[in-house]
Design an enzyme around this catalytic site. Structure first.
Site, mmCIF file in Angstrom:
data_model
loop_
_atom_site.group_PDB
_atom_site.id
_atom_site.type_symbol
_atom_site.label_atom_id
_atom_site.label_comp_id
_atom_site.label_asym_id
_atom_site.label_seq_id
_atom_site.Cartn_x
_atom_site.Cartn_y
_atom_site.Cartn_z
ATOM 1 N N ASP A 95 34.970 -57.537 28.678
ATOM 2 C CA ASP A 95 35.336 -56.358 29.277
ATOM 3 C C ASP A 95 36.656 -55.912 28.754
ATOM 4 O O ASP A 95 37.434 -56.702 27.967
ATOM 5 C CB ASP A 95 35.347 -56.399 30.578
ATOM 6 C CG ASP A 95 35.282 -54.892 31.296
ATOM 7 O OD1 ASP A 95 35.247 -53.838 30.471
ATOM 8 O OD2 ASP A 95 35.033 -54.713 32.632
HETATM 9 C C1 BGC Z 1 34.943 -51.526 32.636
HETATM 10 C C2 BGC Z 1 33.625 -51.628 32.030
HETATM 11 C C3 BGC Z 1 33.413 -50.453 31.285
HETATM 12 C C4 BGC Z 1 34.738 -50.747 30.058
HETATM 13 C C5 BGC Z 1 34.638 -49.833 28.734
HETATM 14 C C6 BGC Z 1 36.070 -51.269 31.806
HETATM 15 O O1 BGC Z 1 37.281 -50.976 32.409
HETATM 16 O O2 BGC Z 1 35.075 -52.666 33.631
HETATM 17 O O3 BGC Z 1 32.419 -51.561 32.806
HETATM 18 O O4 BGC Z 1 32.170 -50.755 30.179
HETATM 19 O O5 BGC Z 1 35.724 -50.436 30.813
HETATM 20 O O6 BGC Z 1 35.072 -48.453 29.254
#
Ligand code: BGC
Length: 745
Positions: free
Chosen positions: A286
């Site tokens: 993530d």
């Molecule tokens: C979130 C993810 C997301 C990623 C990309 C993160 O802050 O937890 O779920 O896919 O950002 O945008």
């Protein structure tokens, strides 16, 4: 370009010939990935392991200079947050025309509940319990996203969530492992289709691995701590179901678990994911979560963080840049093996082959397709259908609903009645809220032309101002019926949107109180991204419709339900508590050694001094404009062995005067186990559509395999003993029968 392809296809033929004598035979794209890998330098391989976000300017997308250089140098393998056929083509060109091996970029994006045509938030959609419909909405999202140059969605989010304070509950399928697993699989199939090389399918990314939904105190990014038994029994199955459905990629989670950040957990990313489950796609972290390992306090510097992540099993670094900065020196220092880098790079390259990007890197950058596909009429119609089926009728005393289309004067009141901005909810990344249709507009389109509609905002969503109140009361007084729309703003749920209160803001309570005093036929429409404490609302109103955030077509969908063009059929997939103090509250809790029901008058049983143990609205609850009667559960036998199965049935009759759909639920309780078992577990469901007076027999089959759990010895298996089996309209059902399972030792 041509010369390059000749080189690796020669290698491909050589490797295919070589593989003729070996077992198992590699897939074509697997062999192609090997042939490319053989041409790559260490640095080029590490480039594939790096994912960066594109920058968006006020006037549109622009790449920061540094990223452009990264792309040209082959130091980045994937980009996210860049959308549009033309823009992705521009970036793809940078990679293909400037890098030595011309390896195409992979474009990812958060396509969570629709791309441009926004569907209900996932928690809402889960309340339809309609797997085909959820598969279709993911399919449509993929159609639109791929037409805008995207290859990879960061969805589905399959984190089991039992704490409504956590803002991200809106993004998942609720509290139940069984239902969550089915929905996870449906969404993956929708995004990926049967053939990844088709131009309208995209890679799914199951997230957030693992147990992100169990953040302590419902605070986002907070610690997760649970036993291995709970992890495996409750939290892991939806991820596994998504992988069994073919999910090509996995995203790690921000949280720690078992004392380790998930992005550095060898146990999760290698022992479970690769060794136990045999996953062969790639794992991405993530956002910046490799960097966050420094804050977690498990590594002292960036090199140690990069080493911990890659050695744990991460293949791609989202946004931290630590792989790019540190992996080369870590390999040289012998702290990371080149074999591990090869493995990660190959997984990524293979999926690029699967998508067909090596045949045509611009395949998904077709501006003509983009124009015809995005937000077409068919998609909008499906979004409306989906929205109607996601609505849950929580309460309808005196049959206040449906409202009469010929009501003379209708007052439409409340801060959510004419909001457009909030309708598409959180995580609607490419969604344009300006295209959503408001509740007021939906009502105007639905009622008879003779109906006089008055509108008043009544209160802000959250600010402390009574300036709109008097007008609302005056208009409500004039009306024959009132639709009062209240709720959370869309920013109040989603990422980084935890709340310590799950009540509606005080200013809206004031408005509700004043309107309730008028004693007029009033329907409360609630828009929100999480289960709320609606005890106050339940006390004051006879009719309550839970509409969540329903997306682009919210207004018309709610109006159709309000005026009876559609008879609501949704059922809650998360328990609604009576107060925040009951959290965590979910239907599949344990019995305890002092269950309240065993002696309700006794002080020393498991209960509260100031609140009931029971939720306001249980899991599986949802009413209809008709009524359904269930006969006593019947079994075809009362005793089975390991090789048998049992048929559990019951007849459901539509006892009202309207056609209606009912989601019939099957629950099981294992009465005595080597470890304690939940008081009920969902094991099946079906949706019936019954005409007034019509009856249908529903039969479920239970096999011993359906009764498996992590036993005391941690073996996933069933045990002999007695089981209760329930069929009913929600998790509170008491309609049960008993059977016995005997197992030869
Ligand atoms: C979130 C993810 C997301 C990623 C990309 C993160 O802050 O937890 O779920 O896919 O950002 O945008």
């Amino acid at each position: 370009m041509k010369i390059y392809y000749r080189v690796f296809y020669t290698l491909l033929v050589v490797s295919l010939l070589a593989s003729c004598n070996k077992q198992p035979v590699k897939s074509t794209t697997d062999a192609k990935a090997d042939s490319v890998l053989a041409l790559m330098t260490l640095r080029e391989k590490i480039g594939q392991l790096t994912l960066y976000t594109s920058d968006w300017d006020v006037t549109g997308p622009t790449m920061r200079k540094g990223y452009q250089t990264d792309i040209k140098n082959g130091d980045v393998g994937a980009i996210f947050n860049a959308i549009g056929a033309a823009y992705t083509r521009q970036l793809q060109q940078l990679a293909v025309e400037n890098t030595r091996l011309k390896i195409p970029l992979l474009f990812g994006y958060d396509v969570i509940h629709g791309h441009r045509t926004i569907f209900p938030i996932p928690l809402a959609e889960s309340c339809s319990w309609d797997l085909d419909m959820m598969q279709r909405s993911a399919r449509i999202a993929a159609e639109e996203a791929t037409a805008e140059g995207l290859h990879w969605t960061f969805a589905p989010m399959v984190d089991i969530a039992r704490d409504p304070r956590w803002g991200r509950v809106m993004e998942g399928a609720g509290e139940d492992t069984y239902l969550g697993s089915k929905i996870a699989a449906a969404r993956v199939k929708g995004f990926q289709g049967d053939d990844l090389s088709a131009v309208n399918t995209m890679l799914a990314c199951v997230k957030h691995f693992a147990a992100y939904g169990a953040a302590q105190a419902g605070r986002d990014y907070h610690t997760v701590d649970m036993s291995d038994r709970v992890l495996r029994e409750t939290y892991l199955p939806p991820y596994k179901a998504a992988l069994d459905a073919g999910a090509a990629t996995v995203m790690t989670s921000f949280n720690e678990i078992h004392g380790e950040p998930a992005s550095g957990s060898h146990y999760l990313l290698t022992d479970i994911l690769r060794k136990e489950w045999g996953f062969d796609g790639f794992v991405v972290t993530d956002y910046t979560s490799i960097m966050e390992m420094l804050y977690h306090g498990v590594v002292a510097d960036t090199a140690a963080a990069a080493a911990m992540a890659i050695n744990a099993g991460v293949d791609m670094d989202m946004q931290a840049g630590f792989f790019q900065d540190k992996l080369e020196q870590l390999v040289k220092a012998g702290k990371v093996s080149e074999a591990r880098i090869n493995e990660a790079a190959k997984r990524i390259i293979k999926l690029k082959f699967d998508l067909g990007l090596f045949d045509d890197p611009y395949k998904y950058c077709d501006t003509t397709r983009e124009k015809t596909v995005v937000m077409n009429e068919k998609f909008l119609a499906e979004a409306k259908e989906n929205a109607k089926r996601s609505i849950v009728l929580l309460k309808n005393e005196n049959n206040i609903l449906p409202l009469n289309k010929n009501t003379k004067t209708l007052a439409v009141i409340g801060p959510m009645a004419n909001t457009r901005k909030d309708l598409i909810g959180a995580w609607s990344a490419a969604g344009d809220w300006k295209k959503a249709i408001t509740l007021l507009e939906g009502i105007q389109q639905t009622v008879s032309p003779a109906t006089k509609i008055s509108f008043a905002k009544g209160s802000p969503i959250d600010a402390d101002s009574t300036q709109y109140l008097a007008e609302a009361i005056a208009k409500a007084k004039q009306a024959d019926a009132i639709v009062l729309a209240v709720g959370e703003a869309s920013w109040m749920s989603g990422e980084a949107a935890s709340r310590t209160s799950i009540q509606l803001p005080a200013i809206q309570r004031k408005l509700m109180e004043e309107i309730a005093k008028l004693n007029k036929p009033t329907v409360l429409v609630v828009m929100n991204g999480r289960p709320l404490d609606l005890s106050f609302e339940d006390k004051h109103f006879k009719a309550i419709l839970e509409t969540w955030f329903l997306g682009t077509q919210a207004g018309p969908a709610i109006a159709e339900v309000l005026f009876g063009d559609y008879n609501p059929s949704g059922k809650l997939t998360m328990t609604f508590p009576r107060s925040i103090g009951q959290i965590p509250i979910y239907y599949s809790m344990k019995n305890t050694g002092r269950p309240y029901e065993s002696d309700p008058g006794n002080k020393y049983v498991s209960k509260y001094l100031d609140e009931s143990n029971y939720p306001l609205y249980p899991f599986g609850h949802g009413l209809s404009y008709t009524t359904f009667a269930y006969t006593q559960v019947k079994l075809d036998k009362t005793s089975i062995t390991s090789t048998d199965s049992i048929q559990v049935s019951c007849t459901v009759t539509n006892t009202g005067t309207r056609q209606g759909e009912e989601i019939v639920q099957l629950y099981v309780r294992d009465l005595v186990g080597s470890v304690t078992r939940p008081i009920k577990e969902l094991k099946g469901f079906t949706k019936l559509d019954l005409k007034p007076g019509e009856s249908r027999e529903v039969t479920f089959q239970i096999k011993p395999a359906d009764l498996r759990f992590y036993r005391k010895d941690m073996r996933f298996d069933y045990e002999a003993g007695e089981f209760e089996v329930y069929i009913g309209t929600n998790a509170n059902t008491t309609n049960k029968a008993k059977f016995n399972l005997s197992v030869a030792e």
